[in-house]
Enzyme design. Structure first.
Site, short mmCIF file in Angstrom:
data_model
loop_
_atom_site.label_atom_id
_atom_site.label_comp_id
_atom_site.label_asym_id
_atom_site.label_seq_id
_atom_site.Cartn_x
_atom_site.Cartn_y
_atom_site.Cartn_z
N ASP A 93 0.84 -1.20 0.00
CA ASP A 93 0.00 0.00 0.00
C ASP A 93 0.88 1.26 0.00
O ASP A 93 2.00 1.24 0.51
CB ASP A 93 -0.91 -0.02 1.24
CG ASP A 93 -2.08 0.94 1.10
OD1 ASP A 93 -2.32 1.46 -0.01
OD2 ASP A 93 -2.76 1.19 2.11
N HIS A 133 2.49 3.21 -8.88
CA HIS A 133 2.33 1.78 -9.17
C HIS A 133 3.53 1.27 -9.99
O HIS A 133 4.05 0.19 -9.76
CB HIS A 133 1.03 1.53 -9.94
CG HIS A 133 -0.21 1.90 -9.18
ND1 HIS A 133 -0.39 1.56 -7.87
CD2 HIS A 133 -1.33 2.59 -9.55
CE1 HIS A 133 -1.57 2.02 -7.44
NE2 HIS A 133 -2.15 2.65 -8.45
N LEU A 144 11.60 -20.02 -4.93
CA LEU A 144 10.56 -19.24 -4.26
C LEU A 144 9.19 -19.46 -4.91
O LEU A 144 9.04 -19.41 -6.12
CB LEU A 144 10.93 -17.74 -4.36
CG LEU A 144 9.93 -16.78 -3.71
CD1 LEU A 144 9.98 -16.87 -2.19
CD2 LEU A 144 10.21 -15.34 -4.16
N GLU A 183 1.59 -13.52 12.33
CA GLU A 183 2.08 -12.32 13.01
C GLU A 183 1.90 -11.12 12.07
O GLU A 183 2.29 -11.17 10.91
CB GLU A 183 3.58 -12.47 13.36
CG GLU A 183 3.85 -13.60 14.34
CD GLU A 183 3.16 -13.39 15.69
OE1 GLU A 183 3.01 -12.24 16.12
OE2 GLU A 183 2.76 -14.41 16.30
C1 FPP Z 1 -1.95 0.14 -3.33
O1 FPP Z 1 -1.48 1.48 -3.31
C2 FPP Z 1 -1.39 -0.58 -4.49
C3 FPP Z 1 -2.13 -1.16 -5.48
C4 FPP Z 1 -3.60 -1.16 -5.50
C5 FPP Z 1 -1.47 -1.80 -6.65
C6 FPP Z 1 -0.21 -2.58 -6.36
C7 FPP Z 1 0.48 -2.90 -7.63
C8 FPP Z 1 1.81 -2.91 -7.80
C9 FPP Z 1 2.79 -2.67 -6.70
C10 FPP Z 1 2.40 -3.16 -9.14
C11 FPP Z 1 2.07 -4.48 -9.75
C12 FPP Z 1 2.62 -5.63 -9.02
C13 FPP Z 1 2.63 -6.91 -9.47
C14 FPP Z 1 3.12 -8.01 -8.59
C15 FPP Z 1 2.16 -7.29 -10.81
P1 FPP Z 1 -2.55 2.66 -3.34
O2 FPP Z 1 -2.81 3.00 -4.75
O3 FPP Z 1 -3.74 2.27 -2.54
O4 FPP Z 1 -1.77 3.83 -2.63
P2 FPP Z 1 -2.40 4.98 -1.72
O5 FPP Z 1 -2.95 4.29 -0.49
O6 FPP Z 1 -1.22 5.83 -1.41
O7 FPP Z 1 -3.43 5.67 -2.54
#
Ligand code: FPP
Length: 254
Positions: free
Chosen positions: A27, A44, A138, A211
């Site tokens: 996040d 992202h 992994l 945990e």
């Molecule tokens: C949450 O941050 C993140 C996501 C909803 C997307 C996560 C995706 C990636 C890290 C890239 C793709 C990864 C793979 C493994 C294919 P947010 O947008 O909620 O951030 P915020 O809380 O700051 O708004």
């Protein structure tokens, strides 16, 4: 169906200094970008680099299973252009990274309701899973369009279809083989970056005795050192699985 691993509610699993299974909610991408006056989607994109670094660190440390929450069943509620960017990013990661994962002996699985993905994305997912199916390194799981409640419901549905003669009276251990992560032990360590302290419908069933570790670090800034700090915190936890501290230490009344 045979159970490959103990359930934490019916048996006490073995534990070790390095968690066997780490599950992460990544996040803070949007906020990371906003702090730098960039569009959210850049966060992202930068988040993929953290994914790479954490995969490498887990491989080096001997973590066996890494599960990443990439897109929840509730993330469809985001603006359409952000959802579309995330889908394209997911496809790009599959196109660009899978051969490298394969070279590194990583086994990749995608869990979640894939019925909402387009055919092209589903083809890439199937190809990636097939290519890496025999890898012994992994075990990387990416949860995409995944929700813990969806998972429990789909498992319940599959279990009752397999035993139509029994409407009720299923045991806990009978459901486990139908859950999306039937192939993995329950996570030892759950990490959520970005400052929020909640599970957000991630692995609801499997986190029963995991945990929990929360950090303010935003996902694009999370790397090897931050992962090591999380593991260090884990190493100071007393994993009692319902027992008393005295029982664990072999002192006092058992
Ligand atoms: C949450 O941050 C993140 C996501 C909803 C997307 C996560 C995706 C990636 C890290 C890239 C793709 C990864 C793979 C493994 C294919 P947010 O947008 O909620 O951030 P915020 O809380 O700051 O708004």
């Amino acid at each position: 169906m045979a159970l490959p691993f103990f359930s934490s509610t019916s048996n006490i699993p073995d534990t070790s200094a390095v968690p066997r299974h780490i599950a992460i909610i990544m996040d803070g991408n949007g906020r990371w970008a906003k702090q730098r006056f960039m569009p959210r989607v850049m966060g992202h994109q930068r988040g993929v680099e953290s994914v790479r670094e954490v995969i490498k660190a887990c491989t080096d440390m001997g973590v066996e299973y890494l599960t990443l929450f990439a897109f929840s069943s509730e993330n469809w509620r985001r603006p359409a252009d952000e959802v579309s960017f995330l889908m394209k990013l997911f496809l790009m990661v599959l196109e660009k990274e899978v051969s490298r994962m394969h070279q590194n002996n990583i086994r990749l699985r995608i869990i979640g309701d894939k019925s909402r993905f387009d055919d092209n994305l589903n083809r890439h997912i199937a190809d990636a899973e097939q290519l890496t199916a025999n890898n012994s390194g992994l075990k990387l799981t990416v949860a995409a369009n995944y929700g813990g409640r969806w998972d429990i419901m789909q498992a319940m549905h599959a279990l009752s279809l397999a035993h139509p003669e029994r409407a009720t009276a299923f045991g806990e251990e009978e459901l486990t083989p139908y859950l999306s992560m039937h192939y993995a032990p329950e996570p030892d360590l759950f990490i959520r970056t970005g400052g929020e302290q909640r599970i957000s419908n991630f692995l609801l069933w499997q986190l029963a005795y995991t945990e929990l570790y929360f950090t303010d670090i935003l996902w694009p800034a999370f790397g090897r050192a931050a992962l090591e700090a999380a593991i260090q915190s884990y190493q100071h936890r007393e994993r009692r699985f319902g027992r008393t501290s005295e029982q664990l230490k072999g002192t006092g009344d058992a």
